[in-house]
Design a protein around this motif. Structure first.
Motif, PDB file in Angstrom:
ATOM      1  N   PRO A 184       0.836  -1.207   0.000  1.00 17.61           N
ATOM      2  CA  PRO A 184       0.000   0.000   0.000  1.00 17.61           C
ATOM      3  C   PRO A 184       0.869   1.254   0.000  1.00 17.61           C
ATOM      4  O   PRO A 184       1.829   1.332   0.757  1.00 17.61           O
ATOM      5  CB  PRO A 184      -0.795  -0.119   1.302  1.00 17.61           C
ATOM      6  CG  PRO A 184      -0.733  -1.565   1.665  1.00 17.61           C
ATOM      7  CD  PRO A 184       0.604  -2.044   1.179  1.00 17.61           C
ATOM      8  N   LEU A 185       0.554   2.206  -0.848  1.00 10.45           N
ATOM      9  CA  LEU A 185       1.294   3.460  -0.856  1.00 10.45           C
ATOM     10  C   LEU A 185       1.100   4.175   0.468  1.00 10.45           C
ATOM     11  O   LEU A 185       0.021   4.130   1.063  1.00 10.45           O
ATOM     12  CB  LEU A 185       0.804   4.352  -1.999  1.00 10.45           C
ATOM     13  CG  LEU A 185       1.514   4.189  -3.332  1.00 10.45           C
ATOM     14  CD1 LEU A 185       0.819   4.991  -4.416  1.00 10.45           C
ATOM     15  CD2 LEU A 185       2.971   4.612  -3.220  1.00 10.45           C
ATOM     16  N   ASN A 193       2.233   3.338   3.136  1.00  7.50           N
ATOM     17  CA  ASN A 193       2.164   2.403   4.255  1.00  7.50           C
ATOM     18  C   ASN A 193       3.382   2.560   5.139  1.00  7.50           C
ATOM     19  O   ASN A 193       4.500   2.589   4.667  1.00  7.50           O
ATOM     20  CB  ASN A 193       2.069   0.984   3.710  1.00  7.50           C
ATOM     21  CG  ASN A 193       2.062  -0.055   4.794  1.00  7.50           C
ATOM     22  OD1 ASN A 193       3.110  -0.541   5.206  1.00  7.50           O
ATOM     23  ND2 ASN A 193       0.886  -0.376   5.271  1.00  7.50           N
ATOM     24  N   ALA A 194       3.148   2.655   6.413  1.00 10.25           N
ATOM     25  CA  ALA A 194       4.254   2.932   7.324  1.00 10.25           C
ATOM     26  C   ALA A 194       5.202   1.756   7.462  1.00 10.25           C
ATOM     27  O   ALA A 194       6.329   1.923   7.888  1.00 10.25           O
ATOM     28  CB  ALA A 194       3.691   3.321   8.683  1.00 10.25           C
ATOM     29  N   GLY A 195       4.743   0.579   7.131  1.00  9.93           N
ATOM     30  CA  GLY A 195       5.586  -0.576   7.408  1.00  9.93           C
ATOM     31  C   GLY A 195       6.131  -1.284   6.195  1.00  9.93           C
ATOM     32  O   GLY A 195       6.755  -2.319   6.322  1.00  9.93           O
ATOM     33  N   ASN A 196       5.937  -0.746   5.002  1.00  6.88           N
ATOM     34  CA  ASN A 196       6.441  -1.391   3.780  1.00  6.88           C
ATOM     35  C   ASN A 196       5.940  -2.809   3.640  1.00  6.88           C
ATOM     36  O   ASN A 196       6.680  -3.690   3.222  1.00  6.88           O
ATOM     37  CB  ASN A 196       7.974  -1.442   3.765  1.00  6.88           C
ATOM     38  CG  ASN A 196       8.597  -0.081   3.889  1.00  6.88           C
ATOM     39  OD1 ASN A 196       7.913   0.905   4.042  1.00  6.88           O
ATOM     40  ND2 ASN A 196       9.898  -0.039   3.826  1.00  6.88           N
ATOM     41  N   MET A 197       4.699  -3.059   3.985  1.00 11.14           N
ATOM     42  CA  MET A 197       4.214  -4.420   3.935  1.00 11.14           C
ATOM     43  C   MET A 197       4.095  -4.901   2.496  1.00 11.14           C
ATOM     44  O   MET A 197       3.482  -4.245   1.670  1.00 11.14           O
ATOM     45  CB  MET A 197       2.834  -4.515   4.595  1.00 11.14           C
ATOM     46  CG  MET A 197       2.805  -4.168   6.059  1.00 11.14           C
ATOM     47  SD  MET A 197       3.962  -5.130   7.035  1.00 11.14           S
ATOM     48  CE  MET A 197       5.292  -3.949   7.229  1.00 11.14           C
ATOM     49  N   LEU A 198       4.696  -6.029   2.226  1.00  9.66           N
ATOM     50  CA  LEU A 198       4.607  -6.628   0.902  1.00  9.66           C
ATOM     51  C   LEU A 198       3.703  -7.843   0.945  1.00  9.66           C
ATOM     52  O   LEU A 198       3.880  -8.724   1.789  1.00  9.66           O
ATOM     53  CB  LEU A 198       5.988  -7.072   0.418  1.00  9.66           C
ATOM     54  CG  LEU A 198       6.934  -6.008  -0.154  1.00  9.66           C
ATOM     55  CD1 LEU A 198       8.251  -6.655  -0.553  1.00  9.66           C
ATOM     56  CD2 LEU A 198       6.319  -5.291  -1.327  1.00  9.66           C
TER      57      LEU A 198
END
Lengths: 113, 111
Positions: free
Chosen positions: B91-92, B94-99
């Motif tokens: 998600p753009l 996104n604080a956690g860079n979730m992939l």
């Protein structure tokens, strides 16, 4: 010039016997991740650290824990491994929350007997 | 929740043929899309991301928001392109860079 290092590359443990996988990085990245990848499946995020701030995914089993004693090292502890926990475990890092490229280690293949 | 689908587990083409690896996603917000590649006996690594609009190793990928797709294309496949390819979404902002990864497509380029 390895940047994300995982030890051991192969780990065999017995059913129910605690096991620890380790990851270290030379990139000085703030964020470290642990993924589980089962055979022929996508890598699945278990949890991540932003600096010392631990973030657990909602569906990560309680059996999985993690520690990050310093910037360079991160550990994955499986308290009571079951046969279903056999998988490749991938460690990754990224520079910060605003940086989206993740750098992966070679993985540790865990076998549970 | 987001989801990434790669409908083909295996794609086999001859050297010099065009190749297209399909990726579809579902996400209610604004995503950032990536292609990661894993060559034999090597670690997973970033190939390209849509926000950069780059061509890497001859590969390109265009984000089609209408079709919610991010297909990876190369006009002339080379044997060294043989690898496992994963499409991933974050998600753009996104604080956690979730992939979130797709299931992967194995590309085999035959001589």
């Amino acid at each position: 010039d390895a940047m994300v290092i995982q030890n051991p590359r192969y780990q065999v443990t017995q059913f129910g016997k605690p096991v620890t996988l380790s990851c270290s990085q030379t990139l000085n990245h703030n964020v470290m991740y642990w993924y589980q990848q089962k055979s022929s499946q996508a890598p699945k995020l278990l949890f991540h650290y932003y600096d010392k701030d631990f973030n657990n995914e909602a569906d990560t089993p309680d059996n999985f824990q993690s520690r990050r004693p310093n910037t360079s090292f991160c550990f994955l502890d499986i308290r009571s491994p079951g046969l279903g926990d056999a998988a490749m475990y991938l460690c990754a890092t990224s520079r910060s929350r605003g940086s989206y490229e993740q750098y992966f280690g070679p993985g540790t293949r865990l076998t549970v007997t | 929740a987001q989801r990434v689908t790669q409908p083909e587990k295996l794609l086999s083409v001859f050297k010099g043929a065009p190749v297209e690896l399909k990726c579809n996603y579902s996400y209610s917000g604004s995503p950032e899309l990536f292609w990661y590649v894993q060559y034999s006996r090597q670690r997973l690594q970033l190939l390209l991301r849509h926000i950069s609009r780059e061509s890497i190793k001859g590969f390109t990928a265009d984000l089609n928001k209408g079709e919610t797709s991010f297909h990876l294309k190369k006009p002339f496949a080379q044997e060294e392109d043989s690898a496992m390819y994963y499409c991933a979404l974050s998600p753009l902002n996104n604080a956690g860079n979730m992939l979130t990864f797709g299931g992967g497509t194995r590309l085999m380029v035959k001589p």
